[in-house]
Every structure is written in C-alpha cells, then in structure tokens.
Design an enzyme around this catalytic site. Structure first.
Site, PDB file in Angstrom:
ATOM      1  CG  MET A   1      -8.719   6.784   6.671  1.00 42.97           C
ATOM      2  SD  MET A   1      -9.401   5.260   5.975  1.00 42.97           S
ATOM      3  CE  MET A   1     -10.419   4.697   7.343  1.00 42.97           C
TER       4      MET A   1
ATOM      5  CG  ASP B   1      -2.101  -0.918   1.088  1.00 51.86           C
ATOM      6  OD1 ASP B   1      -2.356  -1.372  -0.036  1.00 51.86           O
ATOM      7  OD2 ASP B   1      -2.764  -1.190   2.098  1.00 51.86           O
TER       8      ASP B   1
ATOM      9  CE  LYS C   1      -8.426  -0.016  -2.284  1.00 50.11           C
ATOM     10  NZ  LYS C   1      -7.492  -1.114  -2.003  1.00 50.11           N
TER      11      LYS C   1
END
Length: 250
Positions: free
Chosen positions: A183, A46, A68
C-alpha cells in the site's frame, strides 16, 4: 455449480469465517478456504478478490461487495462489522473474503474481536499473504542464504514522519534486511528518500511488482534512489508490492 466434494457439511453451524483468498490468482486460495467459500450462504468480499473465484458461487449465495478503493468509494469498517453481525444472527453461514491474508493489513482481527464480543462464532482460515507470495511468484525471494537473513513487511499507506505512522523508519534504514512495502505506491518517493537519509544506499536494488500473480503482472526493476521516478514513468497503480534490498537485484 459448486464442486460438491469441496463444500462444507450443510448442517454446519451459522457464524462467520474469515478467509484469506491469496494474492489474486484464484488457484492460490487454500483448500480450507475454498471449502468454506463454497459452503457459504453469504459472502462479504473485498475488491482484490478474483472474479473467477466469486463466479464459482452458487446463484443463491448472497454476495456483498464492501470494497475500499483508494481515494474513492469507501465502506466504513463499522458498516462491514454490522453486515457480518446481521447475517450471522440471521442464522447464515457467512464468509468474510479478503485478498491475501486477513490478518496482514487486512483489519481481520478487528472483525474477529467485534464478532467475539457480540457472541457470534468466528473462525479464521489464513491465506497466502501477497507480501511474500507475490515476490516469490515474480522470481524474487525475500530472503536468500548469504545475502539477507531477515525481512520486514511495512504498510506504506501513510508517509514517514506522519503523526499516524507507527513505523520506525530510522531502524529500517539502518537494517540490512529486505523491506517489503505494501500500500505504498503513493508514498514510495518519500519513503525512499527517508531510507536514503537514514543510511540506505541510493543504488540499492529495488523492484515493483504490479498486479502480482495475475495475467497482467509487471515486474519493474529499479534502485532505491530511482524508485519514485520509476513509479511515475511506468505509471504504476495499486495493487503493487515494492521490494527494497539486495534480493531485488538477483
């Protein structure tokens, strides 16, 4: 070259190992995680994983970036699952490397289930979750005797009242515990207002830890009522951990 003392037995069977890389500092991966990483044939990584950690891989290791990026490049989970399955079925020792811990908002268990259903051997090596390690490194405990006895880790990737939100924001607002937001940079202002509307004091301490555990780390002290403004003024960009509660003012 990899440290041979840390490598897995070369005869170990093929399959997939989910490894949590920790909050960012390459020294904060666990010994078990590093052993698995240095014994891998394939590493599927990631974006939050340290480049210094990946630099330790042998030149013949296949490195697959499935990063991502918020509102940018995106690798579908189905495609990641397919890559893991393909390499494992080819007899490779695959490490799925994720920032923090794979099971804390990391979709790790989705990958475990997919691999198990396909009959592929899979194991999990936990990592230090950034939800508690980043605040600790920044000098902020998520709990403290006589101040707070509980904390809640919340995903803020969708705003309050959104149809996809599974968070009971009213209960959080009514609680006295520390709230750790992950997030949540984009939705922080809306979250703060929802908590204030639910009864939290607008003057309650808050903190934003940007790039936690890295040389570029910043700690921004603010209040719940000023949280959105502080993010805008300080030009905060992910990754960042947001803490709300009395411990943020210690």
């Amino acid at each position: 070259m990899p440290d041979q003392a840390l490598c897995l037995d070369p005869a170990s069977s093929a399959g997939v190992t989910l490894v949590g890389a920790g909050p960012g500092d390459p020294d904060l991966i666990t010994i078990a995680g590093l052993k698995a990483l240095l014994g891998a044939d394939v590493v599927v990584t990631d974006r939050l994983v340290s480049h210094e950690l990946l630099a330790r891989l042998a030149p013949d290791v296949e490195l697959i970036d499935v990063a991502k990026f918020p509102r940018s490049r995106f690798t579908a989970q189905e495609d990641i699952n397919a890559v893991l399955l393909d390499r494992a079925r080819a007899g490779k020792r695959v490490v799925r490397l994720k920032g923090g811990d794979s099971h804390v908002f990391g979709r790790g268990f989705e990958e475990v289930l997919h691999l198990q259903q396909a009959g592929v051997p899979v194991r999990v090596i936990p990592g230090l979750s950034s939800s508690i390690s980043v605040p600790a490194l920044a000098g902020i405990p998520v709990t403290h005797r006589g101040v707070v006895h509980d904390f809640t880790v919340v995903s803020g990737h969708v705003p309050p009242r959104h149809p996809d939100s599974l968070v009971n924001w009213d209960a959080l607002a009514a609680s006295r515990g520390t709230i750790v937001l992950m997030m949540a940079v984009q939705n922080a202002a809306a979250i703060a207002q929802t908590l204030i509307d639910g009864g939290r004091d607008a003057g309650q301490s808050a903190a934003i830890v940007v790039d936690g555990s890295l040389a570029s780390e910043r700690v921004i002290r603010t209040t719940l009522g000023q949280l959105g403004k502080s993010i805008e003024t300080e030009k905060v960009r992910p990754p960042a951990i947001i803490l709300i509660g009395d411990v943020a003012g210690l």
